[in-house]
Design an enzyme around this catalytic site. Sequence first.
Site, mmCIF file in Angstrom:
data_model
loop_
_atom_site.group_PDB
_atom_site.id
_atom_site.type_symbol
_atom_site.label_atom_id
_atom_site.label_comp_id
_atom_site.label_asym_id
_atom_site.label_seq_id
_atom_site.Cartn_x
_atom_site.Cartn_y
_atom_site.Cartn_z
ATOM 1 C CG ASP A 46 -1.854 1.064 1.373
ATOM 2 O OD1 ASP A 46 -2.156 1.795 0.356
ATOM 3 O OD2 ASP A 46 -2.653 1.207 2.539
ATOM 4 C CE LYS A 58 -4.980 -0.610 -0.797
ATOM 5 N NZ LYS A 58 -5.399 -0.143 0.585
HETATM 6 P P1 IMP Z 1 1.914 -0.620 3.620
HETATM 7 O O1 IMP Z 1 3.114 -0.482 4.594
HETATM 8 O O2 IMP Z 1 1.367 0.715 3.739
HETATM 9 O O3 IMP Z 1 2.666 -0.814 2.205
HETATM 10 O O4 IMP Z 1 1.004 -1.544 3.918
HETATM 11 C C1 IMP Z 1 1.521 -2.766 4.332
HETATM 12 C C2 IMP Z 1 0.264 -3.723 5.114
HETATM 13 O O5 IMP Z 1 -0.860 -3.135 5.448
HETATM 14 C C3 IMP Z 1 -0.201 -4.950 4.230
HETATM 15 O O6 IMP Z 1 0.807 -5.819 4.278
HETATM 16 C C4 IMP Z 1 -1.480 -5.266 4.803
HETATM 17 O O7 IMP Z 1 -1.217 -6.130 5.774
HETATM 18 C C5 IMP Z 1 -2.050 -4.014 5.286
HETATM 19 N N1 IMP Z 1 -2.730 -3.417 4.320
HETATM 20 C C6 IMP Z 1 -2.604 -2.318 3.412
HETATM 21 N N2 IMP Z 1 -3.869 -2.134 2.636
HETATM 22 C C7 IMP Z 1 -4.421 -2.850 3.078
HETATM 23 C C8 IMP Z 1 -6.048 -3.263 2.881
HETATM 24 O O8 IMP Z 1 -6.574 -2.616 1.955
HETATM 25 N N3 IMP Z 1 -6.852 -4.007 3.271
HETATM 26 C C9 IMP Z 1 -6.117 -4.648 4.669
HETATM 27 N N4 IMP Z 1 -4.731 -4.780 4.916
HETATM 28 C C10 IMP Z 1 -4.106 -3.801 4.234
#
Ligand code: IMP
Length: 182
Positions: free
Chosen positions: A108, A136
């Site tokens: 994300d 994303k």
């Molecule tokens: P990041 O560090 O923002 O890239 O997010 C990574 C983690 O957040 C992922 O491995 C997921 O466990 C959680 N995450 C991110 N987006 C979503 C979503 O849309 N639904 C549920 N969990 C999410």
Amino acid sequence: MTSEITINNDRFTLYLSEEQIQNKVKELAARINNDYRGKVPIFIGILNGSFIFFADLIREIAVDCEVDFLKLSSYGDAKISSGQVRLLKDLNCQVTGRDIIVVEDIVDSGISIDFMKKLVMKEKPASFKVVTLLLKKSVVKIDFPLDYVGFEIPPEFVIGYGLDYAQKVRNLKSIYRLAPKK
Ligand code: IMP
Ligand code: MG
């Protein structure tokens, strides 16, 4: 297969079916099998979210491989990232000189995968690649490529197939997205 579910007054609609996901898992595994012929990579799953994708992917892997897990937390129980990553469980394997493939459910903001890469690179692996089922793309901010990406998705909150909403619904076989309020 249910096409709509409601959790805590939030409505979610079917986004990626079990069949679409399983086809994608096979496609990603085929690419990895081809790229790692003759090597013995270590697949590192980031808990909790990746556990279902990890289990499906690893069973399509045809090269000798090892597995390990790391537990990170960034979301808490909210629908948006807290922006802070905590290491809740460290690796047990020796990373030095090994081919590492990190397995993520979704990238994300990229904060988690960036944290993970820095942690692994300190141990000097032979190589470092990432496989993520979902990306994303419009949100992510990282300065390295994601090598194997299943689906690029819009910046919407998704659940199921390992992805939780306040720790629930990880057990759904398909992926659902948050629907606009009626
Ligand atoms: P990041 O560090 O923002 O890239 O997010 C990574 C983690 O957040 C992922 O491995 C997921 O466990 C959680 N995450 C991110 N987006 C979503 C979503 O849309 N639904 C549920 N969990 C999410
Ligand atoms: Mg995750």
